[in-house]
Enzyme design. Structure first.
Site, mmCIF file in Angstrom:
data_model
loop_
_atom_site.group_PDB
_atom_site.id
_atom_site.type_symbol
_atom_site.label_atom_id
_atom_site.label_comp_id
_atom_site.label_asym_id
_atom_site.label_seq_id
_atom_site.Cartn_x
_atom_site.Cartn_y
_atom_site.Cartn_z
ATOM 1 C CG ASP A 1 -17.725 10.659 62.017
ATOM 2 O OD1 ASP A 1 -18.502 11.103 61.159
ATOM 3 O OD2 ASP A 1 -16.694 11.242 62.358
ATOM 4 C CG ASN B 1 -7.780 16.637 68.006
ATOM 5 O OD1 ASN B 1 -8.230 16.407 66.877
ATOM 6 N ND2 ASN B 1 -8.280 16.085 69.097
ATOM 7 C CG HIS C 1 -10.579 14.451 65.224
ATOM 8 N ND1 HIS C 1 -10.920 15.415 66.142
ATOM 9 C CD2 HIS C 1 -11.507 14.565 64.247
ATOM 10 C CE1 HIS C 1 -11.985 16.078 65.744
ATOM 11 N NE2 HIS C 1 -12.361 15.586 64.585
ATOM 12 C CD GLU D 1 -10.969 13.173 69.468
ATOM 13 O OE1 GLU D 1 -10.056 13.767 68.862
ATOM 14 O OE2 GLU D 1 -11.988 13.748 69.893
HETATM 15 C C1 GLP Z 1 -15.831 16.277 63.066
HETATM 16 C C2 GLP Z 1 -15.901 15.029 62.226
HETATM 17 C C3 GLP Z 1 -14.679 14.897 61.356
HETATM 18 C C4 GLP Z 1 -14.400 16.202 60.633
HETATM 19 C C5 GLP Z 1 -14.172 17.295 61.624
HETATM 20 C C6 GLP Z 1 -13.827 18.625 60.984
HETATM 21 O O1 GLP Z 1 -15.103 16.086 64.228
HETATM 22 N N1 GLP Z 1 -16.065 13.858 62.993
HETATM 23 O O2 GLP Z 1 -14.894 13.868 60.426
HETATM 24 O O3 GLP Z 1 -13.292 16.052 59.814
HETATM 25 O O4 GLP Z 1 -15.355 17.421 62.384
HETATM 26 O O5 GLP Z 1 -14.945 19.436 60.828
HETATM 27 P P1 GLP Z 1 -14.976 20.784 60.034
HETATM 28 O O6 GLP Z 1 -15.006 20.435 58.596
HETATM 29 O O7 GLP Z 1 -16.259 21.447 60.465
HETATM 30 O O8 GLP Z 1 -13.775 21.565 60.408
#
Ligand code: GLP
Length: 234
Positions: free
Chosen positions: A66, A132, A134, A139
């Site tokens: 993404d 949440n 995702h 989402e």
């Molecule tokens: C973002 C990304 C996700 C990722 C999430 C968790 O929202 N789009 O792909 O899994 O963050 O991030 P973190 O590893 O910092 O908890």
């Protein structure tokens, strides 16, 4: 049927070591040609291990999950920048792909990316998870059949992710993301979740009930999923 393989580890470092072992094994068996990558703090120890290792990615093509809309690759807040900083500047890959969040036509950009994915099926997809539930930027409520698309971020995600935004740049409320179906098309999924903030999402997954309100639970329909976590749940 829930065929999830759960690997419990004591620390993020041990988790990163497990990921390294899996990747190494797949490379040695010539089974890793196309690799799906993720961003977020969870991935940092993992990419650090790779860059310190002798792993050879020169024949591997990558696709990132993404990217934020309107944030150019030159901004430290973009996922393109994150990838360059943590991995691509240190390890050579055959080709790396990331969605262009500043493309003139975002719908075209998503279609272009999805078609590249169709031509280069993912052998492995690395995944983190949002608090949440995702995955990538899919989402809660996102259709399980979704392919690469423009996504609207929830307040929960904006709150959590804005803490990483630097230089007074405002976090956008839209992003480009591979869809749930683009992700689960990968042959193997490796979900990594460290820390209490991920407990609700991992608990939902391990409960074994698929729900559109928890995108992570779509992994239950996949037949090759490894979950690596330091959480004490089963
Ligand atoms: C973002 C990304 C996700 C990722 C999430 C968790 O929202 N789009 O792909 O899994 O963050 O991030 P973190 O590893 O910092 O908890």
């Amino acid at each position: 049927m829930n065929t999830i393989k759960l690997l419990k580890v004591k620390s993020a470092d041990e988790g990163a070591e497990k990921v390294l072992e899996i990747i190494k094994d797949e490379l040695e068996h010539n089974q890793l040609h196309v690799l799906g990558l993720a961003t977020g703090s969870t991935m940092i120890p993992i990419y650090n291990k790779w860059t310190e290792s002798d792993l050879d990615f020169q024949n591997v093509v990558t696709f990132n999950l993404d990217e934020y809309v309107g944030v150019p690759a030159s901004s430290p807040n973009s996922y393109a920048f994150f990838m360059e900083d943590h991995l691509f500047s240190k390890k050579k890959f055959k080709k790396t792909h990331i969605l262009n969040g500043v493309a003139e036509d975002l719908e075209d950009e998503c279609a272009r990316y999805e078609s590249l994915l169709q031509k280069n099926p993912l052998d492995i997809q690395l995944l983190g998870v949002g608090e949440n539930g995702h995955i990538a930027f899919n989402e809660p409520g996102t259709a399980f059949e979704s392919v690469t698309h423009v996504a609207k971020l929830t307040d929960s995600t904006l709150n959590v992710n804005s803490q990483y935004f630097e230089n007074d740049e405002k976090i956008p409320n839209t992003a480009l993301t591979m869809g749930i179906s683009s992700i689960t098309d990968a042959k193997k999924l490796i979900m990594i979740a460290f820390g209490e903030k991920k407990r609700a999402a991992i608990t939902k997954l391990l409960e074994g009930k698929v729900s559109i309100d928890w995108p992570i639970t779509k992994l239950l329909h996949h037949n090759d999923v490894i979950v690596i976590t330091d959480l004490d749940i089963s």
